[in-house]
Design an enzyme around this catalytic site. Sequence first.
Site, mmCIF file in Angstrom:
data_model
loop_
_atom_site.group_PDB
_atom_site.id
_atom_site.type_symbol
_atom_site.label_atom_id
_atom_site.label_comp_id
_atom_site.label_asym_id
_atom_site.label_seq_id
_atom_site.Cartn_x
_atom_site.Cartn_y
_atom_site.Cartn_z
ATOM 1 C CD GLU A 1 -2.615 1.601 0.550
ATOM 2 O OE1 GLU A 1 -2.390 1.658 -0.708
ATOM 3 O OE2 GLU A 1 -3.708 1.348 0.490
ATOM 4 C CG ASN B 1 -8.688 3.903 1.683
ATOM 5 O OD1 ASN B 1 -6.768 2.834 1.096
ATOM 6 N ND2 ASN B 1 -8.575 2.052 1.878
ATOM 7 C CG ASP C 1 -7.488 0.376 -1.250
ATOM 8 O OD1 ASP C 1 -6.575 1.243 -0.516
ATOM 9 O OD2 ASP C 1 -7.876 -0.858 -1.205
#
Length: 290
Positions: free
Chosen positions: A19, A153, A201
């Site tokens: 991420e 997010n 996301d």
Amino acid sequence: MTDSSQVQVWAAGDHELGEGARWIDGRLVYVDILAGRLLEVADLPGPRTPREIARLDVPLGAVAPISGRPGHWIAAAGTGIALLDPAGDLDWLARPEDRSPVPTRMNDGVCDPHGRFWAGSMPYDGTPGAGSLYRTDHDGSVHRVLDGMTIVNGPAFNSAGDLLYVADSTAGVIHRYDLDADGNPTSREEFARVAVGGSPDGMTVDTDGCLWVAIWGHGAVHRYHPDGTHLTTLRLPTPQPTSVCLPPSGGRLLITTAHHGLSRPAGPAGSVLCAAVEASAPPAHAYRQG
């Protein structure tokens, strides 16, 4: 729609929850959240191997470099915001999620063009409305800016730093906020809603003001015009992309992925992918201490 055959593995890996992909000093920097790992990949030809910069004993959601202090980072980690030094030690600025009524952790984060650090939180058990968005100002003070979301997010910003994009992933919605000079929201609109079975996301804004969004669970990246029109879908060979990065040199999109929760990891789950695109973005902004 762009076919997944145009997507290649840029750096092979086995990250459970990659991420926070950011382009910093000519390299890709990102995290493996649940493992608490900070990683980098040099922009070199041939096979690329991720190198571990730091490993923490708490989840690491995202980092940003600190201006004028090479090797130092501001981090969304554990239940709050901390400064991370080259030895891997944390100096906590605040741990606001310690006061959450349910167990939570920090998630994705990024600096805006003004050098303030923004990061979201999320509940481990998916309790609705338990996630928040925080802003860390130049003096190190940490402020809850938004609450009532679940899995927060993004965030992402336009080039002027007066528009904030943030996803409530569980709801499948990307919101856009106008910000005043102090970073306080003055209005909100629903910018886009993902209705394809996946969740928005990690995000980034390109030099044309378009928003690129990783669609978790649907194996895709979406590109949106500043007016909210869905322009492009890039199909991926694995279902869980987590964040996107557009190097300033242009011509490619880098995508972190995850194998978390997959009983049979599909394709290159956990690797960093690359796709040829006609877009670029500035390098990651640094946190400016005042």
